[in-house]
Scaffold this motif. Sequence first.
Motif, mmCIF file in Angstrom:
data_model
loop_
_atom_site.group_PDB
_atom_site.id
_atom_site.type_symbol
_atom_site.label_atom_id
_atom_site.label_comp_id
_atom_site.label_asym_id
_atom_site.label_seq_id
_atom_site.Cartn_x
_atom_site.Cartn_y
_atom_site.Cartn_z
ATOM 1 N N CYS A 211 28.807 -5.923 -8.095
ATOM 2 C CA CYS A 211 28.675 -7.389 -8.350
ATOM 3 C C CYS A 211 27.504 -7.904 -7.719
ATOM 4 O O CYS A 211 26.905 -8.988 -8.146
ATOM 5 C CB CYS A 211 29.746 -8.113 -8.301
ATOM 6 N N ARG B 229 26.342 -14.798 -9.951
ATOM 7 C CA ARG B 229 26.700 -13.821 -10.665
ATOM 8 C C ARG B 229 28.019 -13.387 -10.956
ATOM 9 O O ARG B 229 28.772 -14.069 -10.242
ATOM 10 C CB ARG B 229 26.132 -12.544 -10.080
ATOM 11 N N GLU B 230 28.376 -12.447 -11.792
ATOM 12 C CA GLU B 230 30.103 -12.413 -12.009
ATOM 13 C C GLU B 230 30.349 -11.790 -10.779
ATOM 14 O O GLU B 230 29.950 -10.934 -10.164
ATOM 15 C CB GLU B 230 30.004 -11.392 -13.303
ATOM 16 N N GLN C 234 28.500 -20.442 -9.066
ATOM 17 C CA GLN C 234 28.617 -18.817 -9.461
ATOM 18 C C GLN C 234 27.103 -18.314 -9.676
ATOM 19 O O GLN C 234 26.412 -18.946 -10.586
ATOM 20 C CB GLN C 234 29.599 -18.545 -10.756
#
Length: 426
Positions: free
Chosen positions: A208, A324-325, A322
């Motif tokens: 991630c 990045r995921e 957010q």
Amino acid sequence: MATTTVTQTPCDVKNLELADLGKRRIEWANQSMPVLQSIRKDFIKNQPLKGLRVAACLHVTTETANLMITLRDGGADAVLCASNPLSTQDDVAASLVRDYGIPVYAIKGEDNDTYYSHIMAALDFKPQVTMDDGADLVSTAITKRKDVVGEIIAGTEETTTGVIRLRAMAKAGELPYPIIAVNDALTKHMFDNRYGTGQSTIDGVIRCTNTLLAGSKFVVAGYGWCGRGLASRARGMGADVIVTEIDPIKAIEAVMDGYRVMSMNEAAKIGDVFVTVTGNKNVLSKDHFAAMKDGAVVANSGHFNVEIDIPALEKMAKSKRQTREFVDEYAMGDGRKVYLLGEGRLINLAAAEGHPASVMDMSFANQALSLEYLVKNHKSLEKIVYAVPTDLDKKVAKLKLEAMGVKIDKLTPEQEEYLASWSEGT
Ligand SMILES: NC(=O)c1ccc[n+]([C@@H]2O[C@H](COP(=O)([O-])OP(=O)(O)OC[C@H]3O[C@@H](n4cnc5c(N)ncnc54)[C@H](O)[C@@H]3O)[C@@H](O)[C@H]2O)c1
């Protein structure tokens, strides 16, 4: 043209159309689970679980799918729900329903209400045996579904935190039936918690963030089975590993294993990446966030999302987005940014795929054999938490060695006699 998959199997999964991918991945994992395969062959022949209703609350992964198929092939009527809102692999859930006829209630990213409604749905099957990872199935049964408890003869528990909760229930006289602590088998925690969590936690952090661990200051909170594995894998990646502990013996072990050990107050000032694996709460809290460097990354690999005080982080932050995921950026009033991974949930399952199949092979072999043992022996067991019988634990180790093609020595009669005597050996 779009097709719509229909199924007679009851379920609540994201999308049955994902089943093709799930099936291929379940088969891929199966290749690395030779011990479970051999138990499955035996189960197909002997049907030890014939007609047994089993509710499992486990991480819905490719490895769990192979366990569920083994139980089904042993004659069980098995149903599966998620043991964490973020750990479900939606393609696997779809394939279990469509290709294997196993009811599944699990959707990755489900909210808290859906998570518990899925546990309730599994309990609606009126299980005779429960299989838990974190004890949410047992605790929901005794608090909200007393109507189903009477039919349950026994259960198993997969993880450290679940075993702690169940032992507390037993101590309070509230454990409703006997439980086998699969986590306590040597062939479980020495390998799954150490090598499985060690590798897959690093995998989750890297997937991630794509961060470079070499040269980074990597703080591991908790030097138990998981922490040891994580620290050694982080060191292997070239990180400067710092350990925090509350147990003096574990702390000495970490020092002698060559790590820097310090309080979290000290570590907070210098760490680049922080991972909690303690089974405890608020291990990273307000004062630590206040001391962290700009860009610090925080993650958790312990069972519940309480190891990092997320409400405190939310309160301290001026804004959140957010980036990045599975990466949330918290901007502090003084301009620093702190990055929280995977909403503070088990990062190896939230952002990666959990443990590799070859290590889950041993954990789930223990689950399957413990279930068979419970069916045979539950009448003579009390309402307490039991260890996995030593002969089952050893059987799993033997089967794993055989599958790996590793041969070991046997005691000679002379050596057996010597070890059982007072003799010096002359
Ligand atoms: N991510 C996964 O896939 C995975 C796999 C297995 C276990 N787990 C979970 O990970 C957690 C740890 O499991 P384990 O088997 O390593 O347990 P363990 O009991 O072997 O180790 C936990 C360690 O944390 C230490 N600790 C407790 N509070 C602390 C604090 N405030 N600061 C620093 N250290 C502290 C304890 O002294 C202990 O040494 C549990 O919640 C377990 O359920 C996660």
